[in-house]
Motif scaffolding. Structure first.
Motif, PDB file in Angstrom:
ATOM      1  N   MET A 197      12.053 -56.962 -32.016  1.00 48.49           N
ATOM      2  CA  MET A 197      12.068 -55.840 -32.652  1.00 48.49           C
ATOM      3  C   MET A 197      11.619 -54.824 -31.483  1.00 48.49           C
ATOM      4  N   ALA A 198      12.112 -53.671 -31.597  1.00 53.79           N
ATOM      5  CA  ALA A 198      11.691 -52.464 -30.681  1.00 53.79           C
ATOM      6  C   ALA A 198      10.402 -52.022 -31.082  1.00 53.79           C
ATOM      7  N   ASP A 199       9.742 -51.054 -30.384  1.00 49.44           N
ATOM      8  CA  ASP A 199       8.601 -50.618 -30.644  1.00 49.44           C
ATOM      9  C   ASP A 199       8.689 -49.535 -31.619  1.00 49.44           C
ATOM     10  N   VAL A 200       8.468 -49.471 -32.936  1.00 48.67           N
ATOM     11  CA  VAL A 200       8.796 -48.414 -33.912  1.00 48.67           C
ATOM     12  C   VAL A 200       8.374 -47.138 -33.538  1.00 48.67           C
ATOM     13  N   LEU A 201       7.048 -46.821 -33.012  1.00 45.20           N
ATOM     14  CA  LEU A 201       6.682 -45.555 -32.592  1.00 45.20           C
ATOM     15  C   LEU A 201       7.432 -44.984 -31.382  1.00 45.20           C
ATOM     16  N   LEU A 215      10.471 -45.259 -30.946  1.00 44.54           N
ATOM     17  CA  LEU A 215      11.907 -44.891 -31.340  1.00 44.54           C
ATOM     18  C   LEU A 215      11.482 -43.922 -32.178  1.00 44.54           C
ATOM     19  N   VAL A 216      10.442 -43.804 -33.073  1.00 40.83           N
ATOM     20  CA  VAL A 216      10.538 -42.704 -33.791  1.00 40.83           C
ATOM     21  C   VAL A 216      10.010 -41.255 -33.124  1.00 40.83           C
ATOM     22  N   GLU A 217       9.451 -41.564 -31.769  1.00 40.56           N
ATOM     23  CA  GLU A 217       9.082 -40.214 -31.179  1.00 40.56           C
ATOM     24  C   GLU A 217      10.374 -39.955 -30.453  1.00 40.56           C
ATOM     25  N   ALA A 218      11.207 -40.726 -29.927  1.00 37.64           N
ATOM     26  CA  ALA A 218      12.457 -40.480 -29.260  1.00 37.64           C
ATOM     27  C   ALA A 218      13.153 -39.721 -30.255  1.00 37.64           C
ATOM     28  N   ARG A 219      13.261 -40.127 -31.501  1.00 37.56           N
ATOM     29  CA  ARG A 219      14.186 -39.240 -32.589  1.00 37.56           C
ATOM     30  C   ARG A 219      13.687 -37.957 -32.706  1.00 37.56           C
ATOM     31  N   LEU A 220      12.329 -37.788 -32.783  1.00 28.23           N
ATOM     32  CA  LEU A 220      11.764 -36.401 -32.801  1.00 28.23           C
ATOM     33  C   LEU A 220      12.111 -35.663 -31.767  1.00 28.23           C
ATOM     34  N   ARG A 221      12.098 -36.154 -30.494  1.00 31.28           N
ATOM     35  CA  ARG A 221      12.305 -35.415 -29.265  1.00 31.28           C
ATOM     36  C   ARG A 221      13.859 -34.912 -29.225  1.00 31.28           C
ATOM     37  N   SER A 240       4.496 -44.474 -39.573  1.00 34.13           N
ATOM     38  CA  SER A 240       5.776 -45.450 -39.850  1.00 34.13           C
ATOM     39  C   SER A 240       5.622 -46.762 -39.020  1.00 34.13           C
ATOM     40  N   ALA A 241       4.446 -47.012 -38.252  1.00 34.53           N
ATOM     41  CA  ALA A 241       4.259 -48.317 -37.569  1.00 34.53           C
ATOM     42  C   ALA A 241       4.292 -49.469 -38.348  1.00 34.53           C
ATOM     43  N   THR A 242       3.661 -49.172 -39.838  1.00 31.50           N
ATOM     44  CA  THR A 242       3.797 -50.353 -40.603  1.00 31.50           C
ATOM     45  C   THR A 242       4.328 -49.941 -42.079  1.00 31.50           C
ATOM     46  N   PRO A 243       5.057 -50.758 -42.621  1.00 36.06           N
ATOM     47  CA  PRO A 243       5.825 -50.064 -44.049  1.00 36.06           C
ATOM     48  C   PRO A 243       4.737 -49.803 -45.186  1.00 36.06           C
ATOM     49  N   MET A 244       4.761 -48.870 -45.933  1.00 38.82           N
ATOM     50  CA  MET A 244       3.846 -48.682 -46.969  1.00 38.82           C
ATOM     51  C   MET A 244       4.187 -49.569 -48.133  1.00 38.82           C
ATOM     52  N   THR A 245       3.148 -50.083 -48.627  1.00 45.23           N
ATOM     53  CA  THR A 245       2.975 -51.257 -49.750  1.00 45.23           C
ATOM     54  C   THR A 245       2.738 -50.506 -51.080  1.00 45.23           C
ATOM     55  N   ASP A 246       3.378 -50.896 -51.902  1.00 43.37           N
ATOM     56  CA  ASP A 246       2.908 -50.580 -53.232  1.00 43.37           C
ATOM     57  C   ASP A 246       1.772 -51.124 -53.846  1.00 43.37           C
ATOM     58  N   VAL A 289      15.566 -33.844 -39.400  1.00 40.58           N
ATOM     59  CA  VAL A 289      15.249 -34.824 -38.453  1.00 40.58           C
ATOM     60  C   VAL A 289      16.081 -36.139 -39.227  1.00 40.58           C
ATOM     61  N   GLU A 290      17.184 -36.705 -38.653  1.00 41.52           N
ATOM     62  CA  GLU A 290      17.786 -37.653 -39.510  1.00 41.52           C
ATOM     63  C   GLU A 290      17.048 -38.837 -39.482  1.00 41.52           C
ATOM     64  N   ASP A 291      16.962 -39.623 -40.526  1.00 43.68           N
ATOM     65  CA  ASP A 291      16.634 -40.981 -40.641  1.00 43.68           C
ATOM     66  C   ASP A 291      17.012 -41.915 -39.330  1.00 43.68           C
ATOM     67  N   LEU A 292      15.908 -42.503 -39.042  1.00 42.15           N
ATOM     68  CA  LEU A 292      15.917 -43.757 -38.072  1.00 42.15           C
ATOM     69  C   LEU A 292      16.248 -45.040 -38.491  1.00 42.15           C
ATOM     70  N   GLU A 293      17.339 -45.625 -38.317  1.00 39.90           N
ATOM     71  CA  GLU A 293      17.976 -46.977 -38.689  1.00 39.90           C
ATOM     72  C   GLU A 293      16.891 -47.902 -37.784  1.00 39.90           C
ATOM     73  N   LEU A 294      16.331 -49.037 -38.415  1.00 39.94           N
ATOM     74  CA  LEU A 294      15.558 -49.969 -37.576  1.00 39.94           C
ATOM     75  C   LEU A 294      16.518 -51.183 -37.866  1.00 39.94           C
ATOM     76  N   ASP A 295      16.047 -52.190 -36.815  1.00 38.44           N
ATOM     77  CA  ASP A 295      16.632 -53.626 -36.976  1.00 38.44           C
ATOM     78  C   ASP A 295      16.432 -54.145 -38.176  1.00 38.44           C
ATOM     79  N   GLU A 296      17.262 -55.073 -38.675  1.00 40.67           N
ATOM     80  CA  GLU A 296      17.106 -55.621 -40.247  1.00 40.67           C
ATOM     81  C   GLU A 296      15.850 -56.703 -39.788  1.00 40.67           C
TER      82      GLU A 296
END
Length: 194
Positions: A1-5, A7-13, A52-58, A136-143
């Motif tokens: 799994m790639a580093d989520v943050l 990827l997020v920063e790249a999407r923001l840029r 977004s580093a970790t998923p939000m939990t109910d 900013v479009e949603d960022l798809e992550l690996d399943e």
């Protein structure tokens, strides 16, 4: 799994350009939250990085899933030069840390309250979380990870927040639209709620 943050920063840029400032805040017991500032003409955008580093939990879930669950970052857009909006950095970091601290799942239609003005002299103490996908479009992550949503924040006055609690987010957004409210104006007054 790639580093989520990363990827997020790249999407923001990609969506907003190069940030011209960044600040980080760490709260006891939470991961670091950064806030990036992007300037585009007369609009300043602040985006969180770290939520977004970790998923939000109910909060009612028996166990927190470390992989599955909604992920998001927050984006606030305001007109430049009308107020000292750079002071919003701490408030945004507090809101972005709320899933870790309070077990909130931040989703469109939710109200987030800071309990104090978003910046000095601001008529707003809370924000309405709007639908993602515009700026900013949603960022798809690996399943099996859920995508990262970039949630726009719309500042609300205390009266607007109270009205929203009674009538709902959609009704408040319709009222803003019908009255031609400039939601990026950092010093705007409350929309007429009669």
């Amino acid at each position: 799994m790639a580093d989520v943050l990363a990827l997020v920063e790249a999407r923001l840029r990609m969506a907003l350009g190069e940030p011209d400032a960044r600040a980080s805040v760490t709260f006891l017991g939470t991961d670091r939250i950064e806030v990036l500032r992007f300037t585009d003409g007369d609009v300043v955008r602040y985006a969180t990085l770290g939520m977004s580093a970790t998923p939000m939990t109910d909060p009612t879930a028996a166990l927190a899933d470390p992989v599955r669950g909604p992920r998001a970052e927050l984006v606030l857009s305001v007109r430049a030069g009308r107020a000292d909006t750079d002071k919003v950095l701490r408030a945004l970091a507090v809101l972005a840390a709320s899933p870790q601290v309070e077990g909130l799942v931040v989703a469109p239609g939710a109200s987030l309250d800071t309990g104090e003005p978003l910046w000095p002299g601001a008529p707003f103490t809370s924000v309405l979380v709007a639908e993602p996908g515009g700026l900013v479009e949603d960022l798809e992550l690996d399943e099996p990870m859920d995508p990262v949503h970039f949630l726009p924040l719309l500042p609300m006055t205390p009266n607007e927040a109270a009205w929203k609690r009674v009538h709902g987010a959609a009704a408040l957004e319709e009222r803003w639209l019908a009255r031609g409210t400039d939601l990026r104006d950092p010093v705007r007054g409350a929309v007429g709620l009669d």
